[in-house]
Design a protein around this motif. Structure first.
Motif: not given
Length: 261
Positions: A177-180, A184-187, A190-193, A239-242
Motif C-alpha cells: 500500500p502506498r503511504p501518505e 508528525d509521528g514516528p517513521t 508514517a511510511w507503513g508497509g 516530510r523528511y526521514d533519514f
C-alpha cells in the motif's frame, strides 16, 4: 550504484514520494542532514566532507528536493572539473540546472521532485536530457531513468546488479500500500508497509538485488550504502526521514525525522 525511486500520484494527499539510497566507498566521510551551507542557509541536506556538496538537497520553503546519482560516460576535463555535489543545491533554489554550463561536470542524473511532479536531468557526452516522470513508480539508477541512459556501465556485472535491484524493488513497492506520510509521528507509522522494504526487504547486502548493499570489489576498499532518505512532498506538507545504512531493524528504529520548519 545509487538508486532513487519516485512515486507520483497526482490525486493523493501526498502526490510525490522520493526514496534515495546513497552508495559510496564507506571510508568517505559525511555528516547527516542539517543546514550546512552558510551561502544557502535555508537548505537541508547531508554534507559530503570530501567535496563540500551533497547527494540530496531539500528546500523546505519551496517543498522541493533534488538528489544526485553519478552517471557513466566520458569524464569532464581534469583541469576544469567541478564537484557535482553543488548541483542539488542549485536545482532546489533555482528550479533546475538547465541554465548552467555543465561542461565542467562528470556525467550524472539529477532528480528534482516537487509537490506537483518530478523531473530527471541526465548529463553526459556534452548533452543534457530532461524528462518529466509519469504518474506511478519510476526508478533512476546510475544508468539513468529506468536504466535506459545512452551511456552504459563498462562492466556487465554492474549492469546486472542494477537491473536486479530495480526489478525486485519495483515489484515490492508496487505491491505494498502506498503511504501518505503526515508531518508528525514516528517513521514507522508514517511510511507503513514501505519501511521494511526500504530497510532492505530481508536481502543480504551482497545479494544481486540488494537495495542496502555492501560489496568488496577486491581493491581493498568497501563499497556500500551509507544512508537512506525518504521524502514526502505535498501542497501543504513536507516530510523528511533519514537514517544511516545499514538499517538494523525494519520497525523504524534508527530513523529520524529531519526538522523542516
Amino acid at each position: 550504484m545509487c538508486t532513487a525511486f519516485v512515486s507520483i500520484e497526482p490525486g493523493a494527499a501526498v502526490p510525490v514520494l522520493l526514496l534515495s539510497v546513497r552508495d559510496e566507498y564507506l571510508g568517505r566521510a559525511w555528516l547527516p542532514p542539517d543546514h550546512h551551507w552558510p551561502d544557502r542557509p535555508g537548505l537541508l541536506g547531508g554534507l559530503d566532507l570530501a567535496a563540500g556538496g551533497t547527494w540530496l538537497a531539500v528546500d523546505p520553503a519551496r517543498r522541493t528536493a533534488a538528489c544526485l546519482l553519478n552517471g557513466f560516460g566520458p569524464l569532464a576535463p581534469a583541469d576544469s572539473r567541478r564537484t557535482r555535489g553543488r548541483l542539488p543545491l542549485t536545482a532546489v533554489t533555482e528550479g533546475g540546472i538547465g541554465h548552467l554550463d555543465l561542461t565542467p561536470y562528470d556525467p550524472f542524473h539529477l532528480v528534482l521532485a516537487r509537490p506537483d511532479g518530478a523531473r530527471v536531468a541526465s548529463w553526459g557526452d556534452g548533452r543534457l536530457e530532461e524528462r518529466d516522470l509519469p504518474a506511478g513508480l519510476s526508478v533512476v539508477l546510475n544508468d539513468g531513468l529506468e536504466g535506459l541512459a545512452a551511456n552504459r556501465p563498462a562492466s556487465a556485472r554492474i549492469g546486472a546488479l542494477m537491473a536486479a535491484r530495480a526489478g525486485h524493488f519495483r515489484a515490492r513497492f508496487t505491491a505494498a500500500p502506498r503511504p501518505e506520510p503526515a508531518g508528525d509521528g514516528p517513521t514507522a507509522r508514517a511510511w507503513g508497509g514501505w519501511l521494511p522494504i526500504v530497510a532492505g526487504d530481508g536481502l543480504a547486502p551482497d545479494e544481486d538485488a540488494a537495495l542496502v548493499q555492501r560489496r568488496d570489489f577486491g581493491d581493498g576498499r568497501i563499497w556500500g550504502s551509507s544512508s537512506i532518505s525518504l521524502l514526502a512532498l505535498g501542497p501543504d506538507r513536507l516530510r523528511y526521514d533519514f537514517t544511516a545504512a545499514p538499517v538494523a531493524a525494519a520497525d523504524g528504529a534508527g530513523w529520524r525525522r529531519v526538522a523542516t520548519g
